[in-house]
Design an enzyme around this catalytic site. Structure first.
Site, PDB file in Angstrom:
ATOM      1  N   ASP A 183     -61.350  -0.550  26.162  1.00  0.00           N
ATOM      2  CA  ASP A 183     -60.325  -0.583  25.112  1.00  0.00           C
ATOM      3  C   ASP A 183     -59.050  -1.321  25.540  1.00  0.00           C
ATOM      4  OD1 ASP A 183     -59.646   1.279  27.005  1.00  0.00           O
ATOM      5  OD2 ASP A 183     -59.038   2.833  25.599  1.00  0.00           O
TER       6      ASP A 183
ATOM      7  N   ARG B  26     -62.963   7.514  24.126  1.00  0.00           N
ATOM      8  CA  ARG B  26     -61.637   7.999  23.720  1.00  0.00           C
ATOM      9  C   ARG B  26     -61.394   7.734  22.231  1.00  0.00           C
ATOM     10  NH1 ARG B  26     -57.690   9.841  27.289  1.00  0.00           N
ATOM     11  NH2 ARG B  26     -58.626   8.792  29.027  1.00  0.00           N
TER      12      ARG B  26
ATOM     13  N   ASP C 211     -56.146   1.766  30.138  1.00  0.00           N
ATOM     14  CA  ASP C 211     -54.984   1.522  29.290  1.00  0.00           C
ATOM     15  C   ASP C 211     -53.728   2.283  29.764  1.00  0.00           C
ATOM     16  OD1 ASP C 211     -54.078   0.424  26.842  1.00  0.00           O
ATOM     17  OD2 ASP C 211     -54.045   2.477  26.043  1.00  0.00           O
TER      18      ASP C 211
ATOM     19  N   GLY D 286     -58.932   7.703  34.793  1.00  0.00           N
ATOM     20  CA  GLY D 286     -60.347   8.063  34.906  1.00  0.00           C
ATOM     21  C   GLY D 286     -61.106   7.081  35.790  1.00  0.00           C
TER      22      GLY D 286
ATOM     23  N   THR E 254     -62.289   0.678  33.094  1.00  0.00           N
ATOM     24  CA  THR E 254     -62.501   1.910  32.320  1.00  0.00           C
ATOM     25  C   THR E 254     -63.825   1.751  31.589  1.00  0.00           C
ATOM     26  OG1 THR E 254     -61.864   3.083  30.302  1.00  0.00           O
ATOM     27  CG2 THR E 254     -60.947   0.895  30.543  1.00  0.00           C
TER      28      THR E 254
ATOM     29  N   ASP F 154     -64.284   2.678  28.707  1.00  0.00           N
ATOM     30  CA  ASP F 154     -63.997   2.588  27.270  1.00  0.00           C
ATOM     31  C   ASP F 154     -63.909   1.159  26.722  1.00  0.00           C
ATOM     32  OD1 ASP F 154     -63.802   5.341  27.423  1.00  0.00           O
ATOM     33  OD2 ASP F 154     -61.617   5.340  27.544  1.00  0.00           O
TER      34      ASP F 154
ATOM     35  N   ARG G 179     -55.239  12.782  37.069  1.00  0.00           N
ATOM     36  CA  ARG G 179     -54.327  12.532  35.946  1.00  0.00           C
ATOM     37  C   ARG G 179     -52.942  13.010  36.408  1.00  0.00           C
ATOM     38  NH1 ARG G 179     -57.477   9.342  32.670  1.00  0.00           N
ATOM     39  NH2 ARG G 179     -59.433  10.340  32.100  1.00  0.00           N
TER      40      ARG G 179
HETATM   41  O1  F6P Z   1     -61.180   6.877  29.652  1.00  0.00           O
HETATM   42  C1  F6P Z   1     -62.432   7.290  30.103  1.00  0.00           C
HETATM   43  C2  F6P Z   1     -62.810   8.603  29.477  1.00  0.00           C
HETATM   44  O2  F6P Z   1     -64.058   9.019  29.997  1.00  0.00           O
HETATM   45  C3  F6P Z   1     -62.837   8.639  27.956  1.00  0.00           C
HETATM   46  O3  F6P Z   1     -63.999   8.045  27.425  1.00  0.00           O
HETATM   47  C4  F6P Z   1     -62.711  10.110  27.702  1.00  0.00           C
HETATM   48  O4  F6P Z   1     -62.161  10.349  26.412  1.00  0.00           O
HETATM   49  C5  F6P Z   1     -61.750  10.551  28.767  1.00  0.00           C
HETATM   50  O5  F6P Z   1     -61.845   9.594  29.810  1.00  0.00           O
HETATM   51  C6  F6P Z   1     -61.987  11.904  29.358  1.00  0.00           C
HETATM   52  O6  F6P Z   1     -60.911  12.193  30.194  1.00  0.00           O
HETATM   53  P1  F6P Z   1     -60.894  13.285  31.357  1.00  0.00           P
HETATM   54  O7  F6P Z   1     -61.503  12.644  32.560  1.00  0.00           O
HETATM   55  O8  F6P Z   1     -59.435  13.536  31.573  1.00  0.00           O
HETATM   56  O9  F6P Z   1     -61.665  14.437  30.879  1.00  0.00           O
END
Ligand code: F6P
Length: 328
Positions: free
Chosen positions: A138, A180, A111, A19, A134, A136, A80
């Site tokens: 985390d 997340r 992560d 992300g 990130t 997050d 992704r």
């Molecule tokens: O890791 C960053 C984040 O925005 C999280 O907070 C969230 O759960 C996830 O990515 C969303 O992922 P995607 O971009 O695949 O929808």
């Protein structure tokens, strides 16, 4: 597997898998300009691991990172890439590096990116350093990740606005924030916006107690309530319904969503990105690789990625106690 590498690095690549986070561009700029400063060739891998598997790799110069220090997202783009879990795809990615004589990689990501970088490094012995980036926050081994501070500021700004409506209408708002499986954004944004309750995956919550707290607040003449819920609890709708039904009050739900991922990085996110971007290159040139290049107590710090695999970063429960104490 943090180690001293023997061969001299002459060419390195930078990639932003996973992300996007505000400050990633600032980190790319720092990596590219530091490499050039030391006379190293530098390549940008586009679209994350997908781009490496498919040879989307371009050489970068000082101009290719002009005017991006304040831009959200990632100029390298991202995607992704679940196929990177397959050995055969990682081999294709490694071949693309070899084809261009790229001897090292700086990975800017979260992560998942750290774990996949570790697997890649273990398999092919390619020197890698990871910059934690990130929203997050985390990632263990660093107090803060690039992008987290900006996301918290975005959430606080949004909640301040929602508070105006909450107070005017004397309503309860249940607000979902990202993170997340963790509550770092919820906790910091909740504390900073004076939320009346913060619900995070790390701590069991009790809706009965929440309803009692709101009832007591109403009896004292309190005009508005903001309940922040981390997305990992998957509890916004349930919480709103419970409060509405048990207290017979108006409750509104807002999901802050992807606004938290975008926007111009805060000064803190930029400063962190500049420091970590430069350090990730400098330590690699000094022969150190396999590190998460983070910041502990305001200083750049190196933590072997091998020590961080499958470790969960701890949330500061005292901060939650403080938020609860100040909100009542
Ligand atoms: O890791 C960053 C984040 O925005 C999280 O907070 C969230 O759960 C996830 O990515 C969303 O992922 P995607 O971009 O695949 O929808």
């Amino acid at each position: 597997m943090a180690k001293k590498q023997k061969a001299k690095i002459k060419s390195l690549a930078v990639v932003t898998p996973g992300g996007d986070a505000p400050g990633m561009n600032t980190a790319i700029r720092a990596v590219v300009r530091t490499a050039i400063y030391y006379g190293i060739r530098v390549w940008g891998i586009e679209k994350g691991w997908y781009g490496l598997i498919n040879g989307l790799v371009k050489e970068m110069g000082p101009k290719s990172v002009s005017g991006i220090i304040n831009k959200g997202g990632t100029i390298l783009h991202t995607r992704r890439t679940p196929e990177f879990r397959k050995k055969q795809c990682r081999k294709m990615a490694y071949n693309e590096l070899r084809l261009r004589d790229i001897d090292g990689m700086v990975v800017i990501g979260g992560d998942g990116s750290m774990h996949s970088s570790y697997a890649f490094m273990q398999e092919f012995g390619i020197p890698v350093n990871v910059i934690p980036a990130t929203i997050d926050n985390d990632i263990p081994g660093t107090d803060y990740t690039v992008g987290f501070d900006t996301a918290v500021n975005t959430a606080v700004e949004a909640m301040d606005k929602i508070r105006d409506t909450a107070t005017s209408h004397e309503r309860v708002f249940v607000i979902e924030v990202m993170g997340r499986h963790n509550g770092f954004i919820a906790l910091d944004a909740g504390l900073a916006s004076g939320a009346e309750a913060i619900i995070i995956p790390e701590v069991k919550y009790d809706l009965k107690n929440l309803a009692k707290m709101i009832k007591r607040g109403h009896e004292r003449g309190k005009e508005s309530f903001i309940i922040v819920v981390a997305e990992g609890c998957n509890a916004v709708n349930k919480t709103a319904k419970y409060l509405k039904d048990s207290l017979n009050i108006e409750v509104r739900v807002t999901n802050l969503g992807y606004v938290q991922r975008g926007g111009s990085p805060s000064a803190f996110s930029r400063e962190l990105a500049c420091k970590l971007g430069a350090a990730a290159v400098e330590v690699m040139l000094a022969g150190k690789c396999g590190y998460l290049v983070g910041a502990l107590s305001d200083k750049v710090s190196l933590c072997p990625i091998s020590k961080l695999i499958n470790i969960k970063k701890k949330i500061d429960l005292d901060e939650l106690r403080l938020a609860n104490m100040l909100a009542t």
